[in-house]
Design a protein around this motif. Structure first.
Motif, PDB file in Angstrom:
ATOM      1  N   PRO A   1       0.848  -1.204   0.055  1.00 42.01           N
ATOM      2  CA  PRO A   1       0.117   0.027   0.085  1.00 42.01           C
ATOM      3  C   PRO A   1       0.789   1.325  -0.099  1.00 42.01           C
ATOM      4  CG  PRO A   1      -1.038  -1.712   1.342  1.00 42.01           C
ATOM      5  CD  PRO A   1       0.101  -2.156   1.040  1.00 42.01           C
ATOM      6  N   PHE A   2       1.834   1.353   0.747  1.00 41.47           N
ATOM      7  CA  PHE A   2       2.631   2.635   0.719  1.00 41.47           C
ATOM      8  C   PHE A   2       3.436   2.843  -0.549  1.00 41.47           C
ATOM      9  CE2 PHE A   2       2.088   1.413   4.985  1.00 41.47           C
ATOM     10  CZ  PHE A   2       1.737   2.405   5.614  1.00 41.47           C
ATOM     11  N   ASP A   3       3.959   1.696  -1.341  1.00 39.85           N
ATOM     12  CA  ASP A   3       4.391   1.742  -2.594  1.00 39.85           C
ATOM     13  C   ASP A   3       3.448   2.065  -3.615  1.00 39.85           C
ATOM     14  OD1 ASP A   3       6.813   0.708  -1.287  1.00 39.85           O
ATOM     15  OD2 ASP A   3       6.774  -1.167  -2.239  1.00 39.85           O
ATOM     16  N   ARG A   4       2.311   1.525  -3.347  1.00 47.24           N
ATOM     17  CA  ARG A   4       1.204   2.186  -4.308  1.00 47.24           C
ATOM     18  C   ARG A   4       0.775   3.637  -4.102  1.00 47.24           C
ATOM     19  NH1 ARG A   4      -4.707   1.672  -3.875  1.00 47.24           N
ATOM     20  NH2 ARG A   4      -5.584   2.211  -6.178  1.00 47.24           N
ATOM     21  N   LEU A   5       0.819   4.064  -2.851  1.00 53.92           N
ATOM     22  CA  LEU A   5       0.581   5.675  -2.742  1.00 53.92           C
ATOM     23  C   LEU A   5       1.617   6.432  -3.242  1.00 53.92           C
ATOM     24  CD1 LEU A   5      -1.040   7.873  -1.321  1.00 53.92           C
ATOM     25  CD2 LEU A   5       0.245   7.240   1.001  1.00 53.92           C
ATOM     26  N   HIS A   6       2.881   5.878  -3.106  1.00 51.70           N
ATOM     27  CA  HIS A   6       3.943   6.589  -3.772  1.00 51.70           C
ATOM     28  C   HIS A   6       3.813   6.831  -5.455  1.00 51.70           C
ATOM     29  CE1 HIS A   6       8.242   7.175  -5.027  1.00 51.70           C
ATOM     30  NE2 HIS A   6       8.140   8.159  -4.003  1.00 51.70           N
ATOM     31  N   SER A   7       3.655   5.627  -5.810  1.00 52.50           N
ATOM     32  CA  SER A   7       3.295   5.428  -7.080  1.00 52.50           C
ATOM     33  C   SER A   7       2.087   6.675  -7.901  1.00 52.50           C
ATOM     34  CB  SER A   7       3.287   4.053  -7.511  1.00 52.50           C
ATOM     35  OG  SER A   7       2.854   4.082  -8.921  1.00 52.50           O
ATOM     36  N   CYS A   8       0.909   6.387  -7.248  1.00 54.12           N
ATOM     37  CA  CYS A   8      -0.078   7.459  -7.424  1.00 54.12           C
ATOM     38  C   CYS A   8       0.392   8.979  -7.271  1.00 54.12           C
ATOM     39  CB  CYS A   8      -1.070   7.159  -5.951  1.00 54.12           C
ATOM     40  SG  CYS A   8      -2.150   5.391  -6.324  1.00 54.12           S
ATOM     41  N   PHE A   9       1.137   8.946  -6.234  1.00 49.16           N
ATOM     42  CA  PHE A   9       1.303  10.494  -6.374  1.00 49.16           C
ATOM     43  C   PHE A   9       2.320  10.846  -7.527  1.00 49.16           C
ATOM     44  CE2 PHE A   9       0.671  10.872  -1.593  1.00 49.16           C
ATOM     45  CZ  PHE A   9      -0.246  12.026  -1.847  1.00 49.16           C
TER      46      PHE A   9
ATOM     47  N   GLY B   1       2.391  13.129 -14.288  1.00 49.89           N
ATOM     48  CA  GLY B   1       1.810  12.635 -15.612  1.00 49.89           C
ATOM     49  C   GLY B   1       0.371  13.546 -15.627  1.00 49.89           C
ATOM     50  N   ASP B   2      -0.482  13.887 -14.613  1.00 49.15           N
ATOM     51  CA  ASP B   2      -1.692  14.711 -14.611  1.00 49.15           C
ATOM     52  C   ASP B   2      -1.477  16.161 -14.427  1.00 49.15           C
ATOM     53  OD1 ASP B   2      -3.228  12.642 -15.502  1.00 49.15           O
ATOM     54  OD2 ASP B   2      -3.149  11.616 -13.560  1.00 49.15           O
ATOM     55  N   ASN B   3      -0.137  16.342 -14.082  1.00 49.40           N
ATOM     56  CA  ASN B   3       0.313  17.732 -13.715  1.00 49.40           C
ATOM     57  C   ASN B   3      -0.621  18.518 -12.733  1.00 49.40           C
ATOM     58  OD1 ASN B   3       2.513  18.119 -15.430  1.00 49.40           O
ATOM     59  ND2 ASN B   3       0.875  18.282 -17.207  1.00 49.40           N
ATOM     60  N   ILE B   4      -0.742  17.727 -11.634  1.00 47.49           N
ATOM     61  CA  ILE B   4      -1.815  18.203 -10.496  1.00 47.49           C
ATOM     62  C   ILE B   4      -0.583  18.515  -9.464  1.00 47.49           C
ATOM     63  CG2 ILE B   4      -3.365  17.957  -8.767  1.00 47.49           C
ATOM     64  CD1 ILE B   4      -4.878  15.952 -10.786  1.00 47.49           C
ATOM     65  N   SER B   5      -0.661  19.586  -9.025  1.00 48.90           N
ATOM     66  CA  SER B   5       0.354  19.979  -7.928  1.00 48.90           C
ATOM     67  C   SER B   5       0.218  18.872  -6.659  1.00 48.90           C
ATOM     68  CB  SER B   5       0.385  21.385  -7.401  1.00 48.90           C
ATOM     69  OG  SER B   5      -0.623  21.639  -6.678  1.00 48.90           O
TER      70      SER B   5
ATOM     71  N   ASP C   1      11.289  13.516  -2.929  1.00 50.61           N
ATOM     72  CA  ASP C   1      11.584  13.904  -1.463  1.00 50.61           C
ATOM     73  C   ASP C   1      10.030  14.546  -0.923  1.00 50.61           C
ATOM     74  OD1 ASP C   1      14.175  13.391  -1.625  1.00 50.61           O
ATOM     75  OD2 ASP C   1      14.842  15.370  -2.311  1.00 50.61           O
ATOM     76  N   VAL C   2       9.198  15.412  -1.711  1.00 50.51           N
ATOM     77  CA  VAL C   2       8.223  16.075  -1.369  1.00 50.51           C
ATOM     78  C   VAL C   2       7.149  14.732  -1.110  1.00 50.51           C
ATOM     79  CG1 VAL C   2       6.350  17.355  -2.070  1.00 50.51           C
ATOM     80  CG2 VAL C   2       8.661  17.905  -2.583  1.00 50.51           C
ATOM     81  N   ILE C   3       7.060  13.788  -1.890  1.00 51.36           N
ATOM     82  CA  ILE C   3       5.925  12.705  -1.558  1.00 51.36           C
ATOM     83  C   ILE C   3       6.388  12.073  -0.301  1.00 51.36           C
ATOM     84  CG2 ILE C   3       5.373  10.397  -2.599  1.00 51.36           C
ATOM     85  CD1 ILE C   3       5.766  11.864  -5.340  1.00 51.36           C
ATOM     86  N   LEU C   4       7.792  11.714  -0.344  1.00 48.70           N
ATOM     87  CA  LEU C   4       8.231  10.776   0.892  1.00 48.70           C
ATOM     88  C   LEU C   4       8.042  11.781   2.288  1.00 48.70           C
ATOM     89  CD1 LEU C   4      11.012   8.822  -0.787  1.00 48.70           C
ATOM     90  CD2 LEU C   4       9.044   8.039   0.048  1.00 48.70           C
TER      91      LEU C   4
ATOM     92  N   ASP D   1       4.813  12.442   6.937  1.00 49.98           N
ATOM     93  CA  ASP D   1       4.394  13.386   7.960  1.00 49.98           C
ATOM     94  C   ASP D   1       2.602  13.093   8.415  1.00 49.98           C
ATOM     95  OD1 ASP D   1       6.436  14.997   8.408  1.00 49.98           O
ATOM     96  OD2 ASP D   1       5.749  16.241   6.946  1.00 49.98           O
ATOM     97  N   ASN D   2       2.441  12.244   7.518  1.00 52.17           N
ATOM     98  CA  ASN D   2       0.632  11.814   7.374  1.00 52.17           C
ATOM     99  C   ASN D   2       0.466  10.508   7.526  1.00 52.17           C
ATOM    100  OD1 ASN D   2      -0.650  14.545   6.524  1.00 52.17           O
ATOM    101  ND2 ASN D   2       0.914  14.411   5.445  1.00 52.17           N
ATOM    102  N   GLN D   3       1.265   9.659   8.300  1.00 50.92           N
ATOM    103  CA  GLN D   3       1.182   8.370   8.733  1.00 50.92           C
ATOM    104  C   GLN D   3      -0.092   7.861   9.495  1.00 50.92           C
ATOM    105  OE1 GLN D   3       3.074   5.424   8.273  1.00 50.92           O
ATOM    106  NE2 GLN D   3       4.228   6.763   6.974  1.00 50.92           N
TER     107      GLN D   3
END
Length: 185
Positions: A73-81, A87-91, A158-161, A166-168
């Motif tokens: 799940p954490f790898d998937r979340l990282h990939s989603c971000f 890819g979708d240019n959402i900040s 870095d920003v994603i991680l 911070d949001n565990q």
């Protein structure tokens, strides 16, 4: 983040998902998106966004007649971000605002992008209309085949991680079913 299945379409093995609590029926505009399961006459693949769906549909590894693939799940979340930001240019700020529910999704393109964050357990639960148990569950990390669409860009890591660190508590709660499901298999 709000998400709810509005309808199941057996004709094409798909679901319609509202990403906004004010949308209660299918509409072609607004915060509505869809997901199609990879089913044919021989294989029922309960595909989950960001869990190797593209690689599996292209390479067709022998995983059984009915199966799903889970990703840590954490790898998937990282990939989603990475997918949504790159890819979708959402900040990152907007993606996290949508994910945490502090900003409401109102746009179809945003809904399409943010759909990747919906817990894997939701897609499995919704697939039961089309594919009853038993089906085999494979962990992505245990499969050995070439990956499609590998994102080697480290620009946002870095920003994603940092956000994930911070949001565990939010992550643990939002993906609680996924974490339990992954650890049970």
């Amino acid at each position: 983040m709000y998400y709810k299945c509005l309808e199941h379409s057996p004709a094409d093995n798909s679901i319609c998902i509202s990403m906004n609590k004010d949308i209660t029926q299918y509409t072609r505009h607004g915060a509505v998106t869809g997901h199609r399961y990879y089913f044919d006459d021989y294989v029922k693949f309960i595909n989950i966004p960001k869990c190797a769906s593209t690689a599996i549909s292209e390479q067709k590894p022998e995983l059984g007649k009915k199966f799903t693939v889970l990703r840590q799940p954490f790898d998937r979340l990282h990939s989603c971000f990475k997918h949504v930001i790159g890819g979708d240019n959402i900040s990152m700020a907007r993606a996290t605002a949508y994910l945490t529910g502090s900003e409401t999704i109102k746009d179809h393109n945003i809904a399409n992008a943010m759909m990747h964050f919906i817990p894997a357990s939701f897609f499995i639960e919704q697939s039961r209309v089309f594919c009853e148990k038993p089906y085999s569950v494979h962990k992505l990390e245990n499969l050995h085949f070439g990956k499609a669409n590998v994102n080697y860009v480290r620009k946002h890591d870095d920003v994603i991680l940092k956000w994930m660190e911070d949001n565990q508590e939010f992550i643990q709660n939002f993906y609680a079913k996924d974490i339990k499901l992954y650890n049970a298999n």
